[in-house]
Design an enzyme around this catalytic site. Structure first.
Site, mmCIF file in Angstrom:
data_model
loop_
_atom_site.group_PDB
_atom_site.id
_atom_site.type_symbol
_atom_site.label_atom_id
_atom_site.label_comp_id
_atom_site.label_asym_id
_atom_site.label_seq_id
_atom_site.Cartn_x
_atom_site.Cartn_y
_atom_site.Cartn_z
ATOM 1 N N GLU A 45 0.809 -1.224 0.000
ATOM 2 C CA GLU A 45 0.000 0.000 0.000
ATOM 3 C C GLU A 45 0.842 1.274 0.000
ATOM 4 O OE1 GLU A 45 -4.133 0.128 1.350
ATOM 5 O OE2 GLU A 45 -3.217 0.891 3.179
ATOM 6 N N LYS A 47 0.495 4.871 1.095
ATOM 7 C CA LYS A 47 -0.390 5.607 2.004
ATOM 8 C C LYS A 47 0.408 6.634 2.785
ATOM 9 C CE LYS A 47 -2.028 3.278 5.581
ATOM 10 N NZ LYS A 47 -2.941 2.413 6.389
ATOM 11 N N LYS A 107 -7.865 2.453 -3.317
ATOM 12 C CA LYS A 107 -8.315 2.304 -1.931
ATOM 13 C C LYS A 107 -9.044 3.588 -1.547
ATOM 14 C CE LYS A 107 -7.840 -0.151 2.013
ATOM 15 N NZ LYS A 107 -6.559 -0.141 2.753
ATOM 16 N N GLU A 156 -14.402 -5.987 0.881
ATOM 17 C CA GLU A 156 -13.835 -6.046 2.224
ATOM 18 C C GLU A 156 -14.924 -6.185 3.281
ATOM 19 O OE1 GLU A 156 -10.719 -3.111 3.492
ATOM 20 O OE2 GLU A 156 -12.299 -2.532 4.904
ATOM 21 N N ASN A 178 -10.747 -7.360 6.811
ATOM 22 C CA ASN A 178 -10.053 -6.260 7.464
ATOM 23 C C ASN A 178 -9.856 -6.624 8.931
ATOM 24 O OD1 ASN A 178 -9.020 -3.874 8.428
ATOM 25 N ND2 ASN A 178 -10.475 -2.570 7.349
ATOM 26 N N GLU A 208 -6.104 -8.283 5.471
ATOM 27 C CA GLU A 208 -5.727 -6.871 5.440
ATOM 28 C C GLU A 208 -5.512 -6.314 6.844
ATOM 29 O OE1 GLU A 208 -8.589 -4.535 3.218
ATOM 30 O OE2 GLU A 208 -9.461 -6.357 2.428
ATOM 31 N N SER A 209 -4.483 -5.527 7.000
ATOM 32 C CA SER A 209 -4.184 -4.784 8.230
ATOM 33 C C SER A 209 -3.610 -5.671 9.336
ATOM 34 C CB SER A 209 -5.416 -4.054 8.771
ATOM 35 O OG SER A 209 -5.940 -3.163 7.826
#
Length: 254
Positions: A45, A47, A107, A156, A178, A208-209
């Protein structure tokens, strides 16, 4: 926080003027996830900031970051385009697409058809649709519109009941879990383990995350994830190329 973001996004949509079409070549996000460079596909990502952590990368050069990820053999990129909460810009995605050959996910918090067209015009290969932000019927409508424009969709979810509602309507090709609670911002990769049991056969699971070390990668891989989306732990490092190698326990040169 999610409700605040969505409310702000409704204001954005109501005033939005569609950009010109940059006419960039579409690349398959799904195919890249199915043919990863490592034991699990990496969506790296780009970001600058987040609502919970503030500015993550002060010296933010999106094109250089994207090229570093490509050198490190990331499989896909995720680019934040939300401006009020993540300090993103549509232009970041378009300029990155011109500089690298990896598929790029937009995103953002997409809630309306006009944003699907906007995503197409700025060059996105795939879009994110958040189950907790949309009714399943609306999500399916936007999912179908994206497919018609040649874009893949990462659907998601965070809660089991959200996924159950979506699966009652249709079966997405790519489902992301997520691990971050969008209300409390707490993260736990065990969220992937719980929801993985509900993922239909043939669907690509993305965790994710909350992923920062190789053990996290192995854990979610063993749960059934074929890909991971990693942002903050990579963006906080001085070198994104070295950060990817470190994540996978590799020694890599600049």
């Amino acid at each position: 926080m999610l409700n605040r973001i969505i409310e702000k996004k409704r204001e954005y949509v109501s005033k939005m003027v569609l950009p010109e079409d940059v006419k960039l070549v579409k690349r398959s996000f799904k195919k890249a996830l199915l043919s990863p460079n490592r034991f699990v596909a990496l969506i790296a990502e780009v970001k600058k900031a987040s609502p919970s952590k503030g500015v993550i990368k002060a010296d933010f050069q999106p094109e250089e970051i994207a090229k570093a990820y490509e050198r490190a053999k990331a499989d896909c990129l995720s680019v934040l385009t939300d401006e009020p909460f993540f300090q993103g810009k549509n232009e970041y995605l378009s300029s990155i697409k011109r500089e690298v050959s990896l598929p790029v996910l937009r995103k953002d918090f997409i809630i309306d058809s006009v944003q699907v067209e906007e995503s197409n015009r700025i060059g996105a290969d795939a879009i994110l649709l958040i189950g907790e932000a949309l009714e399943p019927e609306k999500l399916y409508e936007l999912y179908t519109e994206a497919a018609e424009k040649g874009m893949d969709t990462l659907v998601e979810v965070h809660e089991e009941k959200t996924l159950e509602g979506i699966l009652n309507i249709f079966t997405p090709e790519i489902i992301g879990v997520n691990n971050r609670n969008l209300k409390t911002f707490e993260t736990s990769v065990s969220r992937t383990e719980r929801i993985a049991r509900m993922i239909p056969d043939g669907t690509i699971l993305v965790s994710e995350s909350g992923i920062g070390i190789k053990e996290d990668l192995c854990f979610v891989k063993n749960c059934g994830a074929r890909a991971v989306l990693v942002g903050e732990s990579l963006m906080r490092e001085a070198s994104q190329q070295k950060a990817v190698h470190a994540l996978f326990g590799e020694t890599g040169d600049e």
